[in-house]
Design an enzyme around this catalytic site. Structure first.
Site, PDB file in Angstrom:
ATOM      1  N   GLN A  16     -10.364  -9.919  -1.321  1.00 41.40           N
ATOM      2  CA  GLN A  16      -9.559 -10.202  -0.125  1.00 41.40           C
ATOM      3  C   GLN A  16      -9.552  -9.086   0.916  1.00 41.40           C
ATOM      4  O   GLN A  16      -9.753  -9.316   2.090  1.00 41.40           O
ATOM      5  CB  GLN A  16      -8.116 -10.349  -0.602  1.00 41.40           C
ATOM      6  CG  GLN A  16      -7.661 -11.721  -0.840  1.00 41.40           C
ATOM      7  CD  GLN A  16      -6.257 -11.768  -0.279  1.00 41.40           C
ATOM      8  OE1 GLN A  16      -6.080 -12.268   0.819  1.00 41.40           O
ATOM      9  NE2 GLN A  16      -5.309 -11.220  -0.997  1.00 41.40           N
ATOM     10  N   ILE A  17      -9.270  -7.854   0.448  1.00 41.14           N
ATOM     11  CA  ILE A  17      -9.209  -6.733   1.397  1.00 41.14           C
ATOM     12  C   ILE A  17     -10.607  -6.470   1.945  1.00 41.14           C
ATOM     13  O   ILE A  17     -10.785  -6.256   3.148  1.00 41.14           O
ATOM     14  CB  ILE A  17      -8.618  -5.462   0.743  1.00 41.14           C
ATOM     15  CG1 ILE A  17      -7.160  -5.698   0.338  1.00 41.14           C
ATOM     16  CG2 ILE A  17      -8.711  -4.265   1.706  1.00 41.14           C
ATOM     17  CD1 ILE A  17      -6.535  -4.567  -0.462  1.00 41.14           C
ATOM     18  N   ASP A  43     -19.768  -4.836  -5.540  1.00 41.70           N
ATOM     19  CA  ASP A  43     -18.783  -5.581  -6.322  1.00 41.70           C
ATOM     20  C   ASP A  43     -19.334  -5.803  -7.722  1.00 41.70           C
ATOM     21  O   ASP A  43     -20.482  -5.434  -8.013  1.00 41.70           O
ATOM     22  CB  ASP A  43     -18.379  -6.901  -5.639  1.00 41.70           C
ATOM     23  CG  ASP A  43     -16.878  -7.185  -5.839  1.00 41.70           C
ATOM     24  OD1 ASP A  43     -16.405  -7.079  -6.995  1.00 41.70           O
ATOM     25  OD2 ASP A  43     -16.178  -7.491  -4.849  1.00 41.70           O
ATOM     26  N   GLY A  90     -10.858  -2.331  -7.945  1.00 46.41           N
ATOM     27  CA  GLY A  90     -10.071  -1.776  -9.043  1.00 46.41           C
ATOM     28  C   GLY A  90      -9.656  -2.921  -9.937  1.00 46.41           C
ATOM     29  O   GLY A  90     -10.029  -4.071  -9.694  1.00 46.41           O
ATOM     30  N   ARG A  99       1.452  -1.053 -18.378  1.00 52.36           N
ATOM     31  CA  ARG A  99       0.921  -0.096 -17.395  1.00 52.36           C
ATOM     32  C   ARG A  99      -0.273   0.670 -17.954  1.00 52.36           C
ATOM     33  O   ARG A  99      -1.234   0.935 -17.262  1.00 52.36           O
ATOM     34  CB  ARG A  99       2.014   0.907 -17.004  1.00 52.36           C
ATOM     35  CG  ARG A  99       2.794   0.483 -15.791  1.00 52.36           C
ATOM     36  CD  ARG A  99       3.817   1.522 -15.406  1.00 52.36           C
ATOM     37  NE  ARG A  99       3.204   2.683 -14.788  1.00 52.36           N
ATOM     38  CZ  ARG A  99       3.709   3.908 -14.844  1.00 52.36           C
ATOM     39  NH1 ARG A  99       4.820   4.127 -15.508  1.00 52.36           N
ATOM     40  NH2 ARG A  99       3.112   4.908 -14.243  1.00 52.36           N
ATOM     41  N   GLN A 113     -17.454   5.447 -11.054  1.00 50.91           N
ATOM     42  CA  GLN A 113     -17.777   5.472  -9.618  1.00 50.91           C
ATOM     43  C   GLN A 113     -17.793   6.901  -9.082  1.00 50.91           C
ATOM     44  O   GLN A 113     -18.568   7.219  -8.176  1.00 50.91           O
ATOM     45  CB  GLN A 113     -16.813   4.571  -8.848  1.00 50.91           C
ATOM     46  CG  GLN A 113     -17.054   3.113  -9.242  1.00 50.91           C
ATOM     47  CD  GLN A 113     -16.335   2.092  -8.393  1.00 50.91           C
ATOM     48  OE1 GLN A 113     -15.456   2.416  -7.615  1.00 50.91           O
ATOM     49  NE2 GLN A 113     -16.703   0.840  -8.554  1.00 50.91           N
ATOM     50  N   HIS A 188       2.022   5.899  -3.498  1.00 52.40           N
ATOM     51  CA  HIS A 188       1.941   4.561  -2.902  1.00 52.40           C
ATOM     52  C   HIS A 188       2.504   3.579  -3.936  1.00 52.40           C
ATOM     53  O   HIS A 188       1.777   2.865  -4.616  1.00 52.40           O
ATOM     54  CB  HIS A 188       0.494   4.208  -2.548  1.00 52.40           C
ATOM     55  CG  HIS A 188       0.339   2.788  -2.085  1.00 52.40           C
ATOM     56  ND1 HIS A 188       0.942   2.316  -0.943  1.00 52.40           N
ATOM     57  CD2 HIS A 188      -0.310   1.730  -2.624  1.00 52.40           C
ATOM     58  CE1 HIS A 188       0.653   1.026  -0.800  1.00 52.40           C
ATOM     59  NE2 HIS A 188      -0.097   0.654  -1.819  1.00 52.40           N
ATOM     60  N   SER A 243      -1.229  -8.232   0.438  1.00 47.46           N
ATOM     61  CA  SER A 243      -1.524  -7.933   1.846  1.00 47.46           C
ATOM     62  C   SER A 243      -2.959  -7.432   1.967  1.00 47.46           C
ATOM     63  O   SER A 243      -3.305  -6.425   1.364  1.00 47.46           O
ATOM     64  CB  SER A 243      -0.546  -6.893   2.387  1.00 47.46           C
ATOM     65  OG  SER A 243      -0.225  -5.949   1.395  1.00 47.46           O
TER      66      SER A 243
END
EC number: 1.1.1.37
Length: 332
Positions: A16-17, A43, A90, A99, A113, A188, A243
């Site tokens: 999406q981003i 990707d 990610g 988590r 990467q 963030h 978003s």
């Protein structure tokens, strides 16, 4: 004289981003209207067909600045010769996942990467990590790409910064371009601290402090902060998707300011490697107010910090230390 093309890598480019970001880069929004670009899109094999579809659309859009497109599932090919790397790929947290499971997936992605970038990127490649947990992914990347200067590895908190500008602009019914110098401190995540104590608004009689104009400390110390902290979740609730448009736009802002420079008297928020400024522990990637000149960022020094701010800044640093420990435990 036409400029030499800049090679820009976008990982997770079929997502999406990525889909929102690559046309912005190809239009010159990231590096300027006179800067040709060659896009490198990476990707995972599962997304190879979709990635090829994005490449087809880039060709179909006939962007004058776009001088070439590399679309690949091979990290070495993707990283070769890149001058700017925007790490959007990610492993997203899924329902029911601990988590630590998410962290361990991302640690392995960013470890591999990092080594591809270290061996194959252009010297002085600038890296922006967008994928969550962004600060800690960037830290892992730094650990495993020791030859990339630490000042060249950053993470995205400009989205939070822009969200804070937007909230002030809406509250005061002023153009967002008239608001400046909000700060995002820390991670963030929902522990970030959106700080308006140094922010100003341009008025007909000069720049005025945001606090003076809003005249409502209860809102500024409460709802304003929580709205910015929780905005990502609110967008997922409304859109059923995270978003992407605003994340892509703020990634362009982050790189553009870093490369081109910040306007005189304006600072922006970037997740950067802490040197101990503002008593933030060194060795974390933490969001600070910065100015940029000649392709280098500098932490803004000497801002007065009140006790309430100090507590919030320490709280988000604590979370980053916990994340760092968790990430390192995934390595062992």
């Amino acid at each position: 004289m036409a400029k030499e093309p800049v090679r820009v890598l976008v990982t997770g480019a079929a997502g999406q981003i990525g889909y929102a970001l690559v046309p912005m880069i190809a239009r010159g929004i990231m590096l300027g209207a006179d800067q040709p670009v060659i896009l490198h899109m990476l990707d995972i094999p599962f997304a190879a067909e979709a990635l090829n579809g994005v490449k087809m659309e880039l060709v179909d859009a006939a962007f004058p600045l776009l001088k070439g497109v590399v679309a690949t599932t091979d990290a070495v090919e993707a990283c070769t010769g890149v001058n700017v790397a925007v790490m959007v790929g990610g492993f997203p947290r899924k329902e029911g996942m601990e988590r630590k499971d998410v962290m361990s997936k991302n640690v392995s992605i960013y470890k591999s990467q990092a080594s591809a970038l270290e061996k194959h990127a252009a010297p002085n490649c600038k890296v922006l990590v967008v994928a969550n947990p962004a600060n800690t992914n960037a830290l892992i990347l730094k650990e495993f790409a020791p030859s990339i200067p630490e000042k060249n590895i950053t993470c995205l908190t400009r989205l939070d910064h822009n969200r804070a500008l937007g909230q002030v602009s809406e509250r005061l019914s002023v153009p967002v371009s008239d608001v400046k110098n909000v700060i995002i401190w820390g991670n963030h995540s929902s522990t970030q601290y959106p700080d308006v104590n140094h922010a100003t608004v341009k008025t007909s009689v000069g720049e005025k402090p945001v606090r003076e104009l809003v005249k409502n400390d209860e809102w500024l110390n409460g709802e304003f902060i929580s709205t910015v902290q929780q905005r990502g979740a609110a967008i997922i609730k409304a859109r059923k998707l995270s978003s992407a448009l605003s994340a892509a736009s703020s990634a362009c802002d982050h790189i553009r300011d870093w490369v081109v420079g910040t306007p005189e008297g304006t600072f922006v928020s970037m997740g950067v490697y802490s040197d101990g400024s503002y008593n933030v522990p060194a060795g974390l990637i933490y969001s600070f107010p910065v100015t940029c000149r000649n392709g280098e960022w500098t932490i803004v020094q000497g801002l007065p910090i009140d006790d309430a701010s100090r507590k919030k800044m320490d709280l988000t640093a604590e979370e980053l230390k916990e994340e760092k420990d968790l990430a390192y435990s995934c390595l062992s």
